[in-house]
Design an enzyme around this catalytic site. Structure first.
Site, mmCIF file in Angstrom:
data_model
loop_
_atom_site.group_PDB
_atom_site.id
_atom_site.type_symbol
_atom_site.label_atom_id
_atom_site.label_comp_id
_atom_site.label_asym_id
_atom_site.label_seq_id
_atom_site.Cartn_x
_atom_site.Cartn_y
_atom_site.Cartn_z
ATOM 1 N N LYS A 120 -2.457 -18.034 6.809
ATOM 2 C CA LYS A 120 -1.120 -18.386 7.779
ATOM 3 C C LYS A 120 -0.037 -18.334 7.595
ATOM 4 O O LYS A 120 0.222 -17.592 6.006
ATOM 5 C CB LYS A 120 -1.483 -20.116 7.607
ATOM 6 C CG LYS A 120 -1.141 -20.769 6.015
ATOM 7 C CD LYS A 120 -1.069 -22.149 5.891
ATOM 8 C CE LYS A 120 -1.104 -22.373 4.362
ATOM 9 N NZ LYS A 120 -1.694 -24.088 4.391
ATOM 10 N N TYR A 168 31.914 -18.285 -1.296
ATOM 11 C CA TYR A 168 32.751 -19.663 -1.175
ATOM 12 C C TYR A 168 32.544 -20.854 -2.182
ATOM 13 O O TYR A 168 30.970 -20.822 -1.801
ATOM 14 C CB TYR A 168 31.592 -19.721 0.872
ATOM 15 C CG TYR A 168 31.637 -18.673 1.710
ATOM 16 C CD1 TYR A 168 32.810 -18.187 2.176
ATOM 17 C CD2 TYR A 168 30.125 -18.426 1.957
ATOM 18 C CE1 TYR A 168 32.558 -17.218 3.112
ATOM 19 C CE2 TYR A 168 30.270 -17.126 2.888
ATOM 20 C CZ TYR A 168 31.638 -16.710 3.636
ATOM 21 O OH TYR A 168 31.512 -15.969 4.397
HETATM 22 C C1 PLP Z 1 -2.702 -24.069 3.614
HETATM 23 C C2 PLP Z 1 -4.268 -24.390 3.425
HETATM 24 C C3 PLP Z 1 -5.608 -24.323 2.296
HETATM 25 C C4 PLP Z 1 -4.702 -23.275 1.029
HETATM 26 O O1 PLP Z 1 -3.705 -23.851 -0.399
HETATM 27 P P1 PLP Z 1 -3.804 -22.974 -1.112
HETATM 28 O O2 PLP Z 1 -3.630 -23.642 -2.164
HETATM 29 O O3 PLP Z 1 -2.256 -21.807 -0.783
HETATM 30 O O4 PLP Z 1 -4.834 -22.534 -0.871
HETATM 31 C C5 PLP Z 1 -6.299 -24.531 1.776
HETATM 32 N N1 PLP Z 1 -6.924 -25.641 3.278
HETATM 33 C C6 PLP Z 1 -5.898 -25.799 4.175
HETATM 34 C C7 PLP Z 1 -6.299 -26.946 5.179
HETATM 35 C C8 PLP Z 1 -4.946 -26.239 4.433
HETATM 36 O O5 PLP Z 1 -3.668 -26.048 5.344
#
Ligand code: PLP
Length: 417
Positions: free
Chosen positions: A54, A284
């Site tokens: 993702k 800044y």
């Molecule tokens: C993002 C996510 C993961 C992965 O989590 P990590 O800690 O990066 O391994 C797994 N399951 C769900 C439902 C998630 O949203």
């Protein structure tokens, strides 16, 4: 570090592009991705591995990472949104693929048509069934139970009826319950008791589903920290994001200690190097003033590139030294104080030298964790927020010699690392 340009590793950049594109880049080591997936698969076995890609693979590039992960032994892919899953299918990736975060505007019909598995917490079921009818194809569904995280997933109170309803639709041939899953809240803090509570609740939910006749292909609960620290959470499949990218989910335990290799290096080149007098204000707000005569290095990365504006003090490595960013981080640039180099009096300038924000941490180089500390956040956010303005460059796309999966030594290829 060796510049990727020097190794001729650029992917999909024309020659003209390659000559210029290297001034700022996030270099993604696909060899590291494959290494991480293999080592996670070994830990998870006999459970299968879902590589979570993702958010453009946490900023690393969803399509190249997905391909590398699949080639190294991941058998599933996971994303939040159906739109992310559709992009992977459009790139020709056919592996089992789950999307779990939806709105009433999500395109369930496209998901069914593309053979994308759909996470379902309750309300989505009607939409999924409508999409299956429309597509004249059974939907593939993973029922999600909330075992304590308090985000999506059906509560245990509604689980019974969700499972019952889903099974009625399965009997009508409108869907297949492929999976049952839940997500953990505190697995990155292994000493906390709530993971045990969530695991117990998950077992209750599984028993209820089994009583209702569900026979899922995959039951899945573990994220990266649970995969690495809690074998009792592995079930049939582990959903691993952070670990695929070589980052540690645990405070006080490094990637190296977990046998993982950080895959992303964010680097640029010093774009100005100039002597300044004592008391020179920087950026800044003039929140920093040079304590004495000094030399400032300008780093052409800023918050528009995803460097957190709050992260003054974060390290930039130039010529083997880690310098903290001084003064405010601006949209496009930030400044390091190199100390008195006396460039105007013949001292060596670092103009054009490579500047690394973070990488694999080898030889004391800065890490995503260093930037997380400076920004008061975690390493997930540091890599994920690197913006599209920073071109991604892929190295080690093809397995090197000696790497599992290599059929035969390649001629004229890059040397193994
Ligand atoms: C993002 C996510 C993961 C992965 O989590 P990590 O800690 O990066 O391994 C797994 N399951 C769900 C439902 C998630 O949203």
């Amino acid at each position: 570090m060796t510049s990727p340009a020097a190794t001729g590793d650029f992917r999909s950049a024309s020659k003209a592009e390659a000559a210029f594109a290297d001034e700022r880049s996030a270099v993604i080591d696909l060899g590291a991705i494959r290494h991480n997936v293999r080592s996670i698969a070994a830990v998870a076995s006999p459970a299968q591995v879902m590589a979570v890609v993702k958010a453009d693979a946490y900023g690393h590039g969803a399509v190249p990472v997905a391909r590398a992960a699949l080639s190294a032994g991941a058998s599933w892919l996971g994303v939040a949104h159906i739109s992310e899953a559709l992009a992977l299918r459009a790139a020709g990736i056919e592996a089992p693929l789950l999307a779990w975060l939806h709105t009433s505007d999500s395109n369930f019909a496209a998901a069914v048509a593309a053979g994308i598995d759909i996470g379902c917490s309750g309300w989505e079921l009607q939409r999924i069934v409508a999409a299956a009818r429309e597509q004249e194809r059974p939907a593939r569904v993973h029922l999600k139970v909330d075992t304590g995280l308090g985000r999506n997933g059906a509560t245990l109170d509604t689980w019974d009826s969700l499972v019952g309803e889903a099974m009625e639709y399965q009997d009508q041939g409108l869907l297949r319950v492929v999976g049952i899953f839940s997500h953990l809240a505190v697995a990155d803090e292994p000493e906390r008791p709530e993971t045990d509570d969530q695991l117990a609740a998950f077992r209750v939910a599984l028993a209820i589903a089994q009583d209702a006749g569900v026979d899922p292909e995959v039951r899945h609960l573990a994220n990266t920290p649970a995969t690495l620290s809690r074998p009792d959470t592995h079930f049939d499949l582990v959903r691993v994001g952070l670990g695929v990218y070589g980052l540690s989910p645990f405070e006080g335990q490094s990637s190296g200690e977990l046998g993982l290799r950080p895959a992303m290096t964010v680097r640029t080149v010093v774009s100005q190097c100039k002597d300044v007098p004592a008391g020179q204000g920087v950026s800044y707000g003039l929140n920093y003033r040079t304590p004495g005569t000094s030399t400032l290095g300008l780093i052409p990365l800023g918050y528009a590139d995803g460097v957190p504006r709050i992260a003054t003090g974060g390290p930039v490595r130039v010529e083997g030294v880690n310098y903290p960013v001084v003064g405010r981080i601006a949209m496009d640039q930030m400044v390091i104080d190199l100390g008195p180099l006396n460039v105007s009096a013949g001292g060596r300038s670092v103009l054009g030298s490579e500047a690394v924000l973070f990488g694999n941490g080898a030889d004391g180089g800065p890490t995503a964790e260093d930037w997380a500390r400076a920004a008061g956040t975690n390493n997930y956010e540091i890599v994920t927020r690197i913006s599209p303005r920073v071109p991604r460059r892929y190295i080690n796309e093809v397995p090197g010699m000696g790497e599992p999966g290599t059929e035969e030594p390649r001629r004229g290829g890059e040397p193994a690392r």
